[in-house]
Each structure stands twice: as structure tokens, then as C-alpha cells.
Design a protein around this motif. Structure first.
Motif, short mmCIF file in Angstrom:
data_model
loop_
_atom_site.label_atom_id
_atom_site.label_comp_id
_atom_site.label_asym_id
_atom_site.label_seq_id
_atom_site.Cartn_x
_atom_site.Cartn_y
_atom_site.Cartn_z
N LEU A 1 5.59 7.84 8.12
CA LEU A 1 4.24 7.32 8.40
C LEU A 1 3.60 8.22 9.45
O LEU A 1 4.03 8.22 10.61
N GLY B 1 5.62 3.90 1.84
CA GLY B 1 5.52 2.45 2.07
C GLY B 1 6.82 1.69 1.94
O GLY B 1 7.16 0.85 2.77
N ARG B 2 7.55 2.01 0.87
CA ARG B 2 8.78 1.24 0.59
C ARG B 2 9.80 1.40 1.72
O ARG B 2 10.44 0.45 2.14
N HIS C 1 2.59 -8.22 14.00
CA HIS C 1 1.74 -7.17 13.45
C HIS C 1 1.49 -7.50 11.99
O HIS C 1 2.42 -7.83 11.24
O1 UT7 Z 1 1.56 -0.83 9.88
C1 UT7 Z 1 2.57 0.10 9.73
C2 UT7 Z 1 3.60 -0.45 8.91
N1 UT7 Z 1 3.26 -0.33 7.51
C3 UT7 Z 1 3.85 -1.14 6.69
O2 UT7 Z 1 4.55 -2.00 7.17
C4 UT7 Z 1 3.71 -0.96 5.22
C5 UT7 Z 1 5.02 -1.28 4.58
N2 UT7 Z 1 5.03 -1.14 3.13
C6 UT7 Z 1 4.40 -1.98 2.30
O3 UT7 Z 1 3.72 -2.88 2.72
C7 UT7 Z 1 4.64 -1.82 0.82
O4 UT7 Z 1 5.66 -0.90 0.61
C8 UT7 Z 1 3.37 -1.37 0.05
C9 UT7 Z 1 2.37 -2.52 0.01
C10 UT7 Z 1 2.76 -0.16 0.71
C11 UT7 Z 1 3.71 -1.00 -1.38
O5 UT7 Z 1 4.38 -2.07 -2.04
P1 UT7 Z 1 5.68 -1.78 -2.91
O6 UT7 Z 1 6.07 -3.06 -3.49
O7 UT7 Z 1 6.65 -1.07 -2.03
O8 UT7 Z 1 5.10 -0.85 -4.06
P2 UT7 Z 1 5.44 0.68 -4.40
O9 UT7 Z 1 4.85 1.60 -3.38
O10 UT7 Z 1 6.88 0.82 -4.69
O11 UT7 Z 1 4.62 0.83 -5.74
C12 UT7 Z 1 4.89 0.05 -6.89
C13 UT7 Z 1 3.92 0.40 -7.98
C14 UT7 Z 1 3.82 1.89 -8.26
O12 UT7 Z 1 3.70 2.06 -9.65
P3 UT7 Z 1 4.95 2.51 -10.55
O13 UT7 Z 1 5.38 3.82 -9.97
O14 UT7 Z 1 5.96 1.42 -10.38
O15 UT7 Z 1 4.35 2.60 -11.92
C15 UT7 Z 1 2.56 2.31 -7.58
O16 UT7 Z 1 1.96 3.43 -8.19
O17 UT7 Z 1 2.59 -0.01 -7.63
C16 UT7 Z 1 1.70 1.09 -7.77
N3 UT7 Z 1 0.64 0.98 -6.77
C17 UT7 Z 1 -0.52 0.34 -6.96
N4 UT7 Z 1 -1.01 -0.28 -8.03
C18 UT7 Z 1 -2.22 -0.84 -7.92
C19 UT7 Z 1 0.68 1.43 -5.48
N5 UT7 Z 1 -0.47 1.10 -4.86
C20 UT7 Z 1 -1.22 0.43 -5.75
C21 UT7 Z 1 -2.48 -0.17 -5.70
N6 UT7 Z 1 -2.94 -0.80 -6.79
N7 UT7 Z 1 -3.24 -0.17 -4.57
#
Ligand code: UT7
Length: 330
Positions: free
Chosen positions: A203, A222-223, A257
């Protein structure tokens, strides 16, 4: 720090917050970003965020939050001798945005500086201000978290741009001496901060004055951040509670947070904490980085959830990685 017996502690005298005028829903975002209300809601719990207009800056939002916190504490700018402002999106590379707040509130003496610890910034700023008050360097402090993350988002990257919003929150701290027989003294009972710079690449912003010479954009895995967040936050909350001789059963409110509703749920489960004790504002504000903890705190104080005497745990984790927690009797 010893949490019992007579001691000078930093108490929260007032809270305040400020948001940009424009509220942007998931549906509105989905008009320009390849995403959907359904995906954002299900994966993050976010329904809307506030986005700053060009004339709304981290500084103007911070000034709004500071004025509201001063009013709540029934104090004037001239009563404050320390401003610590947490931000990763300052108005300028220098001077510190804290000095803008200082000038705006009519405070001409004392100290004002920024702290950079991204989403953990408010916990870092709170801990710094608390230490400075207790060591006699200042008498009354404004601690502010303020951000305009919308300015550093890559609106082509749907994995990050849907997650953040803009805003500011502030608290006024003052010293109070508790009686020797006070079993539930007010104030900051303990704070704990951590950093692990090995995780820089999870990040970060891909720009800066000394590297690219540009401001840059947010980049996040993110993950992986998610996984670190649940483990680190549960651990640091246990650490601070243990230090003050308490358990999660003693906690009235966790003010976390606000990054992702799923992180809040998973952390609460790990600590055996009822979800009803967790202040959740991520649905309305999204992730406002350093502003999120004081913004959530002010929201819950003003809507009557958090009352005087309540035992609070504040926590945050963000880029660095950095993380931390505090136990506060409000
Ligand atoms: O403040 C600093 C701390 N930050 C955090 O704590 C953030 C921590 N991380 C998260 O909150 C989560 O990891 C996210 C919300 C960022 C992502 O959620 P996830 O369940 O980990 O999803 P992912 O990144 O593994 O993505 C899953 C799928 C992907 O598609 P495929 O590859 O499975 O086909 C992404 O391309 O979701 C897709 N995707 C989206 N789809 C629609 C990612 N972003 C979006 C979006 N809309 N905005």
C-alpha cells in the motif's frame, strides 16, 4: 502508563468533523467506473463517500473539524498550544497543513506540525499529542485527521478508487488529574503504535517530491492488506486492553479505522466482541484514511451512541504498514 491511581491524563474535551458538500453514491460511481453498487456493498459495506470540490482541501476540511471540536470543548483557538495533524494528502509539500489550521483558528503561539502515518495517522498523532501533554510541553492540543484521498486516486483502477472518500475529524485534548481513589479515570489510558516497513509495496503512492517529482496515485494489494489488517488489529487491541487490565468485555465501543465492513466484522469476531459495540461509518464515508477514526468518533458522540464515561478502543492500520490502538475513557 499506569491506568489507576492519581495521574495526569489527556482527556477528550470535544470532538468535531467536516465533510465535503458532495456525496457520491455507488450507483453514481458506476456511471464512470467499471463497477456496481452490488459489488462495492457486498465486498466493502460502502454505500457512499464524500468527494471534495477543487476549493475544498485537506486544510479547509481540517479547519472545519477543528472549529467544531473547539466549539464542543467550549474553547477558542488561542487556548490551544499544540496542533498535530495527521494526513497523507497535505495541501502543499510544505509547510505543514497544521499551520494553516493554526492561522485560521487565531492561534499565534505554540506548535503546529503534521504527522504522516496514512490510515494510522490519527492514532500516531493522538499518541504524540498525549505524550507532549503529559510531559508538560503543551497544555491543550488539537489532534486532527484530515484527507482528500480523491486527489490521489487512480480513477482507472476500480480496485482502489471505489474504496476511499474525503473528510476530517478532530479532538481537543486537555490535561486532567484524577483522584487517587478514582477507579474509572477519564482520558487516554494507553496507546500502542507499530510499523513494519518491509510491507511498503502492499500500500503506497507511486510518486512524491523526492522520487518522481509528481504527487502520484494510490497503489494497493487489497487482499494482502486485508489479511494483515485482521491479524494486526486484533493483536494490538488485545495488547492495549491487557496493558490496562481489561478485556473486550469491558469495552463499550470500538471506534475502528473504517476501511472495510468485512475487516470490522472479522476483527470483532477474533476478539469475541459483539458487533453492536463497533461504530460503523464506512457505509456513509468509505475509507477516509487518517480522518476515519476521529470522523467515526465524532459521528457516534453526536448521535448519542458514545456517552461520557464510556470505555473506547480506537484502532487503525494503513500504509507502511503502520498500525496502532488506544484505550480511552471518554
Ligand atoms: O485503509 C488502509 C487499509 N486498506 C484496507 O484495509 C483495504 C483492505 N482490502 C480490502 O478491503 C479488499 O481486499 C478489497 C475491497 C480491496 C477487495 O476485495 P476482495 O474481496 O479482496 O477482492 P479482490 O481484490 O480479490 O477482487 C475480486 C474480484 C476481481 O475479479 P476476478 O479477478 O475475481 O475476476 C476483481 O477484478 O473483484 C474484481 N473487482 C471489482 N469488481 C467490481 C475489484 N474491484 C472491483 C470493483 N467493482 N470496484
Amino acid at each position: 502508563m499506569n491506568h489507576q491511581g492519581p495521574a495526569e491524563r489527556s482527556v477528550i474535551l470535544g470532538t468535531g468533523s467536516a465533510l465535503p458538500a458532495r456525496r457520491v453514491t455507488n450507483a453514481e460511481l458506476a456511471e464512470t467506473v467499471d463497477t456496481s453498487d452490488e459489488w462495492i456493498t457486498e465486498r466493502t459495506g460502502i454505500k457512499a463517500r464524500y468527494i471534495a470540490a477543487p476549493e475544498e482541501t485537506t486544510g479547509t476540511l481540517a479547519i472545519g473539524a477543528a472549529r467544531a471540536a473547539l466549539a464542543a470543548a467550549d474553547l477558542k483557538g488561542a487556548d490551544i498550544d499544540l496542533i498535530v495533524l495527521a494526513t497523507a494528502t497535505p495541501d502543499h509539500t510544505f509547510p505543514a497543513t497544521a499551520t494553516k489550521v493554526q492561522a485560521a483558528i487565531g492561534m499565534t503561539g505554540g506548535m503546529a506540525f503534521d504527522v504522516a502515518a496514512v490510515c494510522s495517522g490519527f492514532l500516531y498523532a493522538l499518541s504524540v499529542a498525549d505524550s507532549m501533554l503529559r510531559t508538560g510541553m503543551a497544555r491543550k492540543a488539537l489532534v486532527i485527521g484530515a484527507e482528500t484521498f480523491s486527489r490521489i486516486l487512480d480513477w482507472e483502477d476500480r480496485g482502489t478508487c471505489v474504496l476511499f472518500g474525503d473528510g476530517a475529524g478532530a479532538v481537543v485534548l486537555g490535561l486532567e488529574t484524577s483522584e487517587a481513589d478514582d477507579s474509572a479515570p477519564r482520558g487516554i489510558l494507553t496507546t500502542e503504535l507499530h510499523a513494519d516497513g518491509r510491507h511498503h509495496d502492499l500500500l503506497y503512492v507511486d510518486g512524491g517530491p523526492s522520487t518522481t517529482g509528481t504527487v502520484g496515485k494510490v497503489r494497493m494489494k487489497g487482499r494482502e492488506v486485508f489479511r494483515h489488517a485482521v491479524v494486526n488489529l486484533a493483536e494490538v487491541m488485545e495488547q492495549v486492553l491487557h496493558r490496562v487490565g481489561m478485556t473486550s468485555a469491558d469495552v463499550d465501543w470500538v471506534v475502528p479505522h473504517q476501511a472495510n465492513a468485512r475487516i470490522l466484522d472479522a476483527t470483532a469476531r477474533k476478539l469475541n466482541l459483539s458487533p453492536e459495540k463497533v461504530v460503523v461509518t464506512v457505509d456513509q464515508h468509505a475509507n477516509t484514511s487518517a480522518a476515519s477514526v476521529p470522523l467515526a468518533l465524532d459521528t457516534a458522540v453526536r448521535d448519542g451512541r458514545i456517552k461520557r464515561g464510556d470505555l473506547l478502543v480506537l484502532e487503525a492500520m494503513g500504509g507502511g504498514l503502520t498500525w496502532g490502538a488506544a484505550v480511552v475513557r471518554y
